[in-house]
Design a protein around this motif. Structure first.
Motif, PDB file in Angstrom:
ATOM      1  N   SER A 253     -30.161  -4.585   0.543  1.00 63.18           N
ATOM      2  CA  SER A 253     -29.169  -3.573   0.892  1.00 63.18           C
ATOM      3  C   SER A 253     -27.779  -4.181   0.830  1.00 63.18           C
ATOM      4  O   SER A 253     -27.612  -5.397   0.683  1.00 63.18           O
ATOM      5  CB  SER A 253     -29.430  -3.036   2.302  1.00 63.18           C
ATOM      6  OG  SER A 253     -29.280  -4.062   3.269  1.00 63.18           O
ATOM      7  N   SER A 254     -26.773  -3.332   0.952  1.00 64.30           N
ATOM      8  CA  SER A 254     -25.390  -3.810   1.029  1.00 64.30           C
ATOM      9  C   SER A 254     -24.616  -2.889   1.948  1.00 64.30           C
ATOM     10  O   SER A 254     -24.953  -1.708   2.099  1.00 64.30           O
ATOM     11  CB  SER A 254     -24.743  -3.836  -0.359  1.00 64.30           C
ATOM     12  OG  SER A 254     -24.547  -2.520  -0.846  1.00 64.30           O
ATOM     13  N   GLU A 255     -23.577  -3.431   2.580  1.00 67.27           N
ATOM     14  CA  GLU A 255     -22.765  -2.645   3.506  1.00 67.27           C
ATOM     15  C   GLU A 255     -22.087  -1.480   2.793  1.00 67.27           C
ATOM     16  O   GLU A 255     -21.956  -0.391   3.342  1.00 67.27           O
ATOM     17  CB  GLU A 255     -21.709  -3.544   4.163  1.00 67.27           C
ATOM     18  CG  GLU A 255     -22.249  -4.576   5.115  1.00 67.27           C
ATOM     19  CD  GLU A 255     -22.812  -3.958   6.385  1.00 67.27           C
ATOM     20  OE1 GLU A 255     -22.421  -2.828   6.727  1.00 67.27           O
ATOM     21  OE2 GLU A 255     -23.653  -4.603   7.026  1.00 67.27           O
ATOM     22  N   GLU A 256     -21.631  -1.721   1.553  1.00 67.84           N
ATOM     23  CA  GLU A 256     -20.855  -0.697   0.861  1.00 67.84           C
ATOM     24  C   GLU A 256     -21.721   0.414   0.276  1.00 67.84           C
ATOM     25  O   GLU A 256     -21.208   1.486  -0.046  1.00 67.84           O
ATOM     26  CB  GLU A 256     -19.998  -1.324  -0.240  1.00 67.84           C
ATOM     27  CG  GLU A 256     -20.770  -1.937  -1.398  1.00 67.84           C
ATOM     28  CD  GLU A 256     -21.057  -3.415  -1.211  1.00 67.84           C
ATOM     29  OE1 GLU A 256     -21.174  -4.115  -2.227  1.00 67.84           O
ATOM     30  OE2 GLU A 256     -21.191  -3.856  -0.053  1.00 67.84           O
ATOM     31  N   VAL A 257     -23.015   0.180   0.148  1.00 68.37           N
ATOM     32  CA  VAL A 257     -23.895   1.187  -0.452  1.00 68.37           C
ATOM     33  C   VAL A 257     -24.971   1.637   0.534  1.00 68.37           C
ATOM     34  O   VAL A 257     -25.037   2.801   0.921  1.00 68.37           O
ATOM     35  CB  VAL A 257     -24.538   0.647  -1.754  1.00 68.37           C
ATOM     36  CG1 VAL A 257     -25.497   1.678  -2.333  1.00 68.37           C
ATOM     37  CG2 VAL A 257     -23.467   0.283  -2.783  1.00 68.37           C
ATOM     38  N   GLY A 258     -25.846   0.732   0.959  1.00 65.56           N
ATOM     39  CA  GLY A 258     -26.942   1.091   1.856  1.00 65.56           C
ATOM     40  C   GLY A 258     -28.218   0.404   1.416  1.00 65.56           C
ATOM     41  O   GLY A 258     -28.188  -0.574   0.666  1.00 65.56           O
ATOM     42  N   ILE A 259     -29.368   0.931   1.847  1.00 65.09           N
ATOM     43  CA  ILE A 259     -30.654   0.323   1.510  1.00 65.09           C
ATOM     44  C   ILE A 259     -31.088   0.779   0.116  1.00 65.09           C
ATOM     45  O   ILE A 259     -31.355   1.955  -0.118  1.00 65.09           O
ATOM     46  CB  ILE A 259     -31.737   0.683   2.534  1.00 65.09           C
ATOM     47  CG1 ILE A 259     -31.337   0.184   3.929  1.00 65.09           C
ATOM     48  CG2 ILE A 259     -33.083   0.081   2.132  1.00 65.09           C
ATOM     49  CD1 ILE A 259     -32.321   0.559   5.019  1.00 65.09           C
ATOM     50  N   ILE A 260     -31.191  -0.188  -0.795  1.00 61.05           N
ATOM     51  CA  ILE A 260     -31.553   0.115  -2.177  1.00 61.05           C
ATOM     52  C   ILE A 260     -33.046  -0.092  -2.406  1.00 61.05           C
ATOM     53  O   ILE A 260     -33.676   0.644  -3.173  1.00 61.05           O
ATOM     54  CB  ILE A 260     -30.726  -0.763  -3.136  1.00 61.05           C
ATOM     55  CG1 ILE A 260     -29.233  -0.484  -2.935  1.00 61.05           C
ATOM     56  CG2 ILE A 260     -31.119  -0.517  -4.597  1.00 61.05           C
ATOM     57  CD1 ILE A 260     -28.319  -1.490  -3.589  1.00 61.05           C
ATOM     58  N   ALA A 261     -33.638  -1.071  -1.736  1.00 60.92           N
ATOM     59  CA  ALA A 261     -35.068  -1.334  -1.873  1.00 60.92           C
ATOM     60  C   ALA A 261     -35.540  -2.185  -0.698  1.00 60.92           C
ATOM     61  O   ALA A 261     -34.747  -2.890  -0.068  1.00 60.92           O
ATOM     62  CB  ALA A 261     -35.361  -2.054  -3.195  1.00 60.92           C
ATOM     63  N   GLN A 262     -36.834  -2.098  -0.410  1.00 57.81           N
ATOM     64  CA  GLN A 262     -37.377  -2.902   0.689  1.00 57.81           C
ATOM     65  C   GLN A 262     -38.876  -3.098   0.522  1.00 57.81           C
ATOM     66  O   GLN A 262     -39.582  -2.224   0.006  1.00 57.81           O
ATOM     67  CB  GLN A 262     -37.106  -2.230   2.039  1.00 57.81           C
ATOM     68  CG  GLN A 262     -37.581  -3.055   3.236  1.00 57.81           C
ATOM     69  CD  GLN A 262     -37.406  -2.335   4.563  1.00 57.81           C
ATOM     70  OE1 GLN A 262     -36.303  -1.966   4.937  1.00 57.81           O
ATOM     71  NE2 GLN A 262     -38.502  -2.125   5.272  1.00 57.81           N
ATOM     72  N   GLN A 263     -39.360  -4.241   0.950  1.00 55.20           N
ATOM     73  CA  GLN A 263     -40.796  -4.432   1.094  1.00 55.20           C
ATOM     74  C   GLN A 263     -41.255  -3.667   2.340  1.00 55.20           C
ATOM     75  O   GLN A 263     -40.491  -3.507   3.291  1.00 55.20           O
ATOM     76  CB  GLN A 263     -41.118  -5.919   1.250  1.00 55.20           C
ATOM     77  CG  GLN A 263     -40.800  -6.739   0.016  1.00 55.20           C
ATOM     78  CD  GLN A 263     -40.975  -8.233   0.255  1.00 55.20           C
ATOM     79  OE1 GLN A 263     -41.055  -8.690   1.378  1.00 55.20           O
ATOM     80  NE2 GLN A 263     -41.023  -9.008  -0.826  1.00 55.20           N
ATOM     81  N   THR A 264     -42.496  -3.179   2.311  1.00 59.10           N
ATOM     82  CA  THR A 264     -43.031  -2.405   3.426  1.00 59.10           C
ATOM     83  C   THR A 264     -44.395  -2.960   3.826  1.00 59.10           C
ATOM     84  O   THR A 264     -44.939  -3.835   3.148  1.00 59.10           O
ATOM     85  CB  THR A 264     -43.179  -0.923   3.040  1.00 59.10           C
ATOM     86  OG1 THR A 264     -44.221  -0.803   2.052  1.00 59.10           O
ATOM     87  CG2 THR A 264     -41.877  -0.352   2.478  1.00 59.10           C
ATOM     88  N   LEU A 265     -44.947  -2.446   4.906  1.00 59.11           N
ATOM     89  CA  LEU A 265     -46.267  -2.892   5.333  1.00 59.11           C
ATOM     90  C   LEU A 265     -47.326  -2.595   4.283  1.00 59.11           C
ATOM     91  O   LEU A 265     -48.325  -3.310   4.178  1.00 59.11           O
ATOM     92  CB  LEU A 265     -46.634  -2.230   6.664  1.00 59.11           C
ATOM     93  CG  LEU A 265     -45.797  -2.657   7.879  1.00 59.11           C
ATOM     94  CD1 LEU A 265     -46.212  -1.865   9.117  1.00 59.11           C
ATOM     95  CD2 LEU A 265     -45.916  -4.154   8.129  1.00 59.11           C
ATOM     96  N   ASP A 266     -47.114  -1.546   3.494  1.00 55.04           N
ATOM     97  CA  ASP A 266     -48.046  -1.197   2.418  1.00 55.04           C
ATOM     98  C   ASP A 266     -47.685  -1.852   1.089  1.00 55.04           C
ATOM     99  O   ASP A 266     -48.423  -1.736   0.110  1.00 55.04           O
ATOM    100  CB  ASP A 266     -48.091   0.330   2.230  1.00 55.04           C
ATOM    101  CG  ASP A 266     -48.687   1.038   3.434  1.00 55.04           C
ATOM    102  OD1 ASP A 266     -49.554   0.437   4.097  1.00 55.04           O
ATOM    103  OD2 ASP A 266     -48.269   2.177   3.727  1.00 55.04           O
TER     104      ASP A 266
END
Length: 436
Positions: A253-266
């Motif tokens: 993620s980035s402060e200027e944009v937001g969450i772009i991708a993330q690993q998850t429990l699945d």
């Protein structure tokens, strides 16, 4: 969830309901699009958001006036941070200039100050994004959250707000052994369900401490640990998971944009891309064309919800590799960090930063900090902040030469401290040669 945390949860959604349920609506759409990204309804939603954003930008934002009537995103230019800085006013949408907007800023890993404005609906979308991806790490609003950051006046929450949100803000600017021990005692003192969010480098220091010192952690009742802002290496991911007995996930993620991708429990090894809020491209290093699955490329993002300052095809400066799964879904297999800090062997071939991290795994019990710097085409410097002595210089140099070239010139420099960037991050891999 205990009673007080349950009340926190209910209160949040009650307030949202009284305000029209805006965040709930965003969250429901995000969940639908990401959970079924290639269904006809999902594709229709994504296409409509992109169409609306392009139309709004070309009709209201001076920088994009020349593209009015253009409805295909490939016809828009790829832009970088410097382009926005040099044309800041032209990126502001005229109808939104006098509306309630929010300033978001970051020093970034380059250390260059950078800020944007976001409109209210974009702000709500960001909150919903955080809630969605937090849910994917088994976090619920109201539960205890430990945030490991460099806390200063500009970003620190008030005592009242922290108590209300059940957030513990733990400062990591000086993460000494005694400071790490105080964090561990803090985690052990609370029996309630908890999640942790923080810089990957701080987790690595915690792992090094726990590997050196036998510590009875007991059951910390941690649902998951999320690493943000920096590259999470495999040692830290594996070691922290073992010590804390929980999943360790990476967020991009980035402060200027937001969450772009993330690993998850699945999806603990691959990054789920936030197709709901962004149009994400992975482009070739030399041309603005898509790379194939399995190849590294530049992460280029179009923010579908910032109408105050429309950002179309923004080159984040980071690189990633795509993977196509058996079910047809596309995810990021790896996110390597900033393009400017890619490193190369003596023949000019790109070397993954992961290779660098593996060079130090065997020595973590001897090190406080380390940094790998490419100073020139064939010159590399390793900075070491050691606990006592380091009798493995020859082995380390030979290991580096094995991957970077037998003609590599490797020097080791001993330092008392590797300073933080203004962002609070500490860079492990630096390429001064590429910058020059």
């Amino acid at each position: 969830m205990n009673l007080i945390n349950h009340l926190r949860n209910r209160s949040f959604w009650l307030i949202d309901s009284l305000k029209g349920g805006v965040i709930r609506k965003h969250l429901n759409e995000i969940s639908f699009v990401i959970n079924s990204p290639y269904s006809s309804d999902s594709l229709s939603i994504r296409e409509q958001h992109l169409k609306n954003l392009l139309k709004h930008a070309t009709e209201s934002t001076p920088f994009y006036f020349d593209y009015k009537g253009t409805d295909h995103i490939d016809d828009f230019p790829v832009i970088r941070k410097t382009v926005i800085q040099e044309n800041f006013k032209d990126f502001q949408s005229i109808p939104y200039i006098q509306k309630q907007n929010y300033k978001v800023s970051t020093s970034g890993s380059t250390g260059i100050p950078f800020f944007l404005f976001q409109n209210k609906n974009k702000r709500h979308r960001n909150i919903a994004d955080v809630l969605y991806f937090s849910r994917q790490s088994n976090f619920k609003i109201g539960n205890r959250l430990y945030e490991l950051e460099v806390w200063r006046k500009h970003n620190k929450k008030s005592v009242y707000k922290s108590l209300l949100q059940n957030i513990i803000q733990f400062d990591i600017s000086k993460l000494t052994d005694s400071r790490i021990l105080s964090l561990i005692n803090l985690l052990k003192s609370s029996k309630q369900e908890k999640n942790i969010l923080g810089f990957a480098s701080s987790y690595e220091q915690i792992c090094q401490y726990l590997d050196r010192n036998k510590t009875d952690l007991g059951d910390l009742n941690i649902n998951a640990v999320i690493a943000n802002s920096e590259y999470l290496n495999q040692y830290t991911k594996t070691s922290l998971s073992k010590h804390f007995n929980t999943a360790v996930l990476s967020r991009y993620s980035s402060e200027e944009v937001g969450i772009i991708a993330q690993q998850t429990l699945d999806s603990q090894e691959h990054f789920v891309i936030n197709h709901a809020s962004y149009y994400v491209e992975l482009l070739d290093f030399d041309e603005d064309k898509p790379v194939k699955s399995g190849e590294y490329g530049r992460i280029v993002v179009t923010d579908l919800f910032n109408y105050c300052m429309p950002i179309i095809r923004y080159d984040t400066g980071d690189i990633a590799k795509l993977i196509k799964l058996e079910n047809g879904q596309t995810k990021f297999e790896k996110i390597e960090g900033r393009k400017m800090d890619l490193i190369f062997d003596t023949k000019g071939n790109m070397i993954s930063s992961f290779v660098v991290y593996t060079k130090f795994y065997n020595y973590y019990t001897l090190l406080k900090q380390y940094q790998f710097i490419q100073q020139s085409e064939k010159e590399y410097e390793v900075k070491l902040n050691v606990l006592d002595t380091f009798p493995f210089e020859k082995e380390l140099i030979e290991s580096i030469k094995k991957d970077f070239g037998s003609d590599a010139k490797v020097t080791i420099t001993y330092v008392d401290e590797i300073p933080l960037l203004s962002s609070g991050k500490r860079k492990k891999v630096v390429n001064n040669y590429h910058k020059a």
